[in-house]
Design a protein around this motif. Structure first.
Motif: not given
Length: 466
Positions: A41, A66, A68, A136, A139, A178-179, A224, A227, A297
């Motif tokens: 983020a 990402d 986001r 995350s 979202y 994101m993940h 990723w 994260i 998350a």
């Protein structure tokens, strides 16, 4: 008088009033410093802010963010640089997702269980924690519910490629970036269309598109980056769903064990019944994938899965084995809901202590050491950090990613030339090689902080700025 009030105030109005009160509670419990933000983020925000303000920033070296960042674009038009604006925006995403989840659950399981699950989701400490961290999980949950709705809209459309298809591709890309749990979206969509031979042409296009999308996103976001690190014990972090942050208590896995047993039981029952609902399958797939990378998350997704899939089963069991009357048919359900709501509210309220006392997790304690030196504006500061986006957000000075580990000590010395600080966690397996390289620089750097979250090295001679 009462009839007039009922005429003007519908149940949905009371629900909106409740969300407004809950928003005030969230705002009072947020922490308003720059700590506690998820790395992904922070990277998305910093890139947007750098573009809007047209400021040259080392954030371009931090890696590919990402998707986001797309969500944050509207904020940057008016509130660029405002962290609290992003937190409030994330809170709105959460509330909108909760309403969508309620509508979905109402159609699939009925309004009774939907109301209970939505209320417990919004009261849970993990929900506030993820909102405060701009995590995350919020979202991802949004992507799941929207993807389920879009998939149904595509099924209902008579067109070969309806316009909803392109939006579904965007949502799937957003979730996947994101993940690892985001893979539940393309996998579920592709599986559903694979098992639907009645619309072979439309299904073939969707399956091919999802395959290409997944391959591209895995290549772009390999590993990723950004994260949170996975917990060594998934049961311990799963306890945070109702017990809140481990900064306020000792680690406990007993509550996580109970939650995991109930979650797996609910998942097993729905799989046994061959659940067909798209969103239910996504939640189940994401919860199982998340076991491989247990972070907050995943805890939020797992808790939402337990609530929306588990409460209908408890109601069904209570009604089947209970006696007549509301106590016999709903006594067990209401008791569980009251107990969970009470525990959740108590521990959610305690999260406000973190903001008031400025408690920091192990990683933020490392960043705080860098921030202390960054306050000296007359001294040169150029740090290399394992968490560059979070560090830059707090320090507001030049920060670069960690240099790659080298077998050649001379080459590594050349890479670190000009750095004043190096911060990383040597306990992580992927940092062992870098730790050996850093040990070879003992004549250049000295250790100024050795904490549970990592180590901070500082150059023995710092030039004056300017």
């Amino acid at each position: 008088m009462l009839s007039k009030l009922q005429e003007y105030f519908q149940p949905r109005h009371l629900g909106l009033i409740g969300l407004c009160l809950l928003a005030l509670a969230y705002l009072s419990l947020f922490r308003y410093d720059n700590y506690g933000i998820e790395e992904g983020a922070a990277l998305a925000m910093l890139i947007n802010w750098s573009i809007v303000h047209q400021i040259a920033s080392p954030v371009a070296f931090f890696g590919v963010p990402d998707l986001r960042a797309i969500f944050f674009v509207p904020l940057d038009m008016y509130w660029a640089g405002s962290l609290i604006a992003v937190k409030v925006f994330t809170m709105y995403i959460l509330f909108g997702t909760a309403l969508l989840m309620y509508r979905w659950s109402e159609e699939v399981h009925g309004g009774e269980s939907s109301m209970m699950a939505t209320a417990l989701l919004l009261l849970a400490p993990i929900t506030l924690m993820q909102t405060d961290a701009i995590g995350s999980g919020i979202y991802l949950l949004f992507c799941f519910v929207v993807a389920g709705w879009l998939d149904q809209a595509i099924h209902d459309s008579d067109k070969a490629i309806p316009s909803w298809f392109f939006l579904l591709i965007l949502i799937a890309a957003l979730a996947t970036s994101m993940h690892p749990m985001g893979l539940a979206v393309p996998l579920t969509i592709a599986l559903k269309w694979w098992l639907n031979p009645g619309e072979a042409n439309k299904g073939r296009r969707i399956i091919i598109s999802m395959g290409i999308l997944t391959g591209v996103m895995l290549f772009v976001r390999w590993g990723w980056y950004g994260i949170d690190a996975a917990s060594s014990n998934p049961l311990t972090i799963l306890s945070d769903s109702i017990l809140g942050s481990d900064l306020l208590r000792t680690a406990d896995w007993s509550a996580g064990m109970l939650i995991a047993v109930v979650l797996l039981s609910a998942i097993g029952m729905h799989l046994y019944r061959r659940v067909q609902d798209t969103l239910s399958i996504m939640l189940i797939a994401a919860s199982l994938i998340g076991f491989l990378h247990a972070d907050h998350a995943w805890v939020l997704i797992a808790w939402a899965t337990l609530l929306y899939l588990g409460i209908p089963l408890v109601i069904e069991m209570n009604q089947r084995f209970g006696k007549n009357g509301i106590v016999g048919k709903r006594g067990a359900v209401l008791s569980i809901v009251v107990i969970l709501a009470t525990i959740s509210m108590v521990h959610t309220r305690q999260i406000g202590v973190i903001a008031k006392t400025h408690l920091k997790n192990p990683t933020d304690n490392i960043i705080a050491v860098l921030a202390h030196d960054a306050e000296k504006t007359d001294v040169l500061f150029l740090a290399a950090s394992q968490w560059p986006a979070r560090t830059l957000l707090v320090c507001r000075r030049d920060v670069l990613p960690l240099p790659p580990a080298k077998d050649d000590t001379a080459a590594f010395r050349n890479q670190t030339r000009g750095l004043t600080h190096i911060a990383f966690n040597p306990q992580l397996e992927e940092m062992h090689a870098l730790s050996r390289n850093a040990a070879s620089l003992s004549d250049i750097f000295e250790t100024i902080a050795l904490l549970p979250g990592g180590v901070v090295l500082k150059a023995k001679t710092s030039k004056k700025a300017g």
